[in-house]
Design a protein around this motif. Structure first.
Motif, mmCIF file in Angstrom:
data_model
loop_
_atom_site.group_PDB
_atom_site.id
_atom_site.type_symbol
_atom_site.label_atom_id
_atom_site.label_comp_id
_atom_site.label_asym_id
_atom_site.label_seq_id
_atom_site.Cartn_x
_atom_site.Cartn_y
_atom_site.Cartn_z
ATOM 1 N N GLU A 54 -4.778 23.038 57.342
ATOM 2 C CA GLU A 54 -4.876 23.509 55.968
ATOM 3 C C GLU A 54 -3.608 24.225 55.535
ATOM 4 O O GLU A 54 -3.220 24.157 54.367
ATOM 5 C CB GLU A 54 -6.101 24.407 55.795
ATOM 6 N N LYS A 57 -0.964 21.520 54.793
ATOM 7 C CA LYS A 57 -1.199 20.921 53.477
ATOM 8 C C LYS A 57 -0.721 21.847 52.367
ATOM 9 O O LYS A 57 -0.176 21.387 51.347
ATOM 10 C CB LYS A 57 -2.688 20.613 53.314
ATOM 11 N N TYR A 78 -7.677 22.414 62.158
ATOM 12 C CA TYR A 78 -7.496 22.310 60.711
ATOM 13 C C TYR A 78 -7.798 23.640 60.031
ATOM 14 O O TYR A 78 -7.036 24.103 59.199
ATOM 15 C CB TYR A 78 -8.361 21.200 60.121
ATOM 16 N N THR A 79 -8.894 24.290 60.406
ATOM 17 C CA THR A 79 -9.322 25.510 59.706
ATOM 18 C C THR A 79 -9.324 26.760 60.577
ATOM 19 O O THR A 79 -9.579 27.847 60.086
ATOM 20 C CB THR A 79 -10.736 25.327 59.153
ATOM 21 N N ARG A 97 -8.277 15.661 61.375
ATOM 22 C CA ARG A 97 -7.713 16.055 60.073
ATOM 23 C C ARG A 97 -6.339 16.686 60.253
ATOM 24 O O ARG A 97 -5.408 16.402 59.498
ATOM 25 C CB ARG A 97 -8.649 17.029 59.367
ATOM 26 N N CYS A 98 -6.195 17.554 61.253
ATOM 27 C CA CYS A 98 -4.903 18.194 61.484
ATOM 28 C C CYS A 98 -3.867 17.160 61.936
ATOM 29 O O CYS A 98 -2.725 17.181 61.477
ATOM 30 C CB CYS A 98 -5.048 19.304 62.520
ATOM 31 N N THR A 101 -2.830 15.030 58.869
ATOM 32 C CA THR A 101 -2.096 15.842 57.904
ATOM 33 C C THR A 101 -0.673 16.083 58.386
ATOM 34 O O THR A 101 0.295 15.930 57.631
ATOM 35 C CB THR A 101 -2.805 17.189 57.679
#
Length: 211
Positions: A54, A57, A78-79, A97-98, A101
């Protein structure tokens, strides 16, 4: 029970060489990452950064600066949710996701992984292996967080670094950590006689990509 072959985790380098591996978690952060990069560049040091998806991004510029500086960039999550509080599917999704990204920003697939909080579960390690990531923890933390993250405490723990150590520091999460204290202490340490007798490398110099 852990699946066979999934506990291949790197925690330190060889003590036979005067080499130390500085690693920084939880970034990038626009307040703390740029001055840290300036400090590392001043001493011509390559380090390793384990980043949050995140944050990548939100601040892709700083990820590109990490890459341009020759630093290793690995996945943290990611978070930064605790892996033990996630379902197996959610834990896998954090890595995926990480991974994507970071790959989209740098143009290269990452090869390193450090789980959030240093905690993992079978699903996490299975996904790391599927993504051809090498899992890396650490053997020395400067504890730059909470009530222990004082300048004196961080400095004392940095001065205890030994050859082969993988050192855990942070360049983000100012709510829980003190990156400013870390950087002040790191600058003082790099000026020391002890630091001049050490060499500093990114983890890519230690770890070969898994086959």
């Amino acid at each position: 029970m852990w699946p066979n072959g999934f506990l291949n985790i790197t925690t330190r380098g060889a003590s036979s060489e005067p080499r130390v591996y500085l690693t920084f978690d939880d970034g990038p952060d626009p307040r703390f990452t740029p001055p840290l990069l300036d400090l590392l560049a001043e001493y011509e040091i390559r380090a390793s950064f384990f980043v949050l998806g995140e944050a990548c991004k939100a601040y892709p510029k700083h990820i590109r600066q990490l890459a341009e500086g020759g630093h290793d960039i690995g996945i943290h999550s990611y978070t930064h949710d605790h892996p033990w509080r996630l379902s197996a599917a959610e834990a896998r999704a954090e890595l995926q996701r990480c991974y994507h990204t970071l790959a989209d920003i740098t143009g290269s697939p990452p090869t390193l992984f450090r789980p959030a909080y240093g905690r993992f579960r079978p699903a996490t390690l299975q996904e790391a292996k599927a993504l051809q990531l090498t899992t890396v923890l650490w053997n020395r933390s400067v504890v730059d967080w909470g009530r222990w993250g004082t300048l004196a405490g961080i400095s004392r723990r940095l001065n205890a670094v030994k050859p082969g150590d993988i050192v855990l520091m942070h360049d983000a999460r100012p709510d829980a950590n003190r990156p400013e204290n870390s950087q002040i202490a790191l600058r003082e340490f790099l000026r020391s006689d002890k630091a001049t007798r050490l060499s500093f490398s990114g983890l890519s110099q230690l770890i070969k990509k898994p086959s």
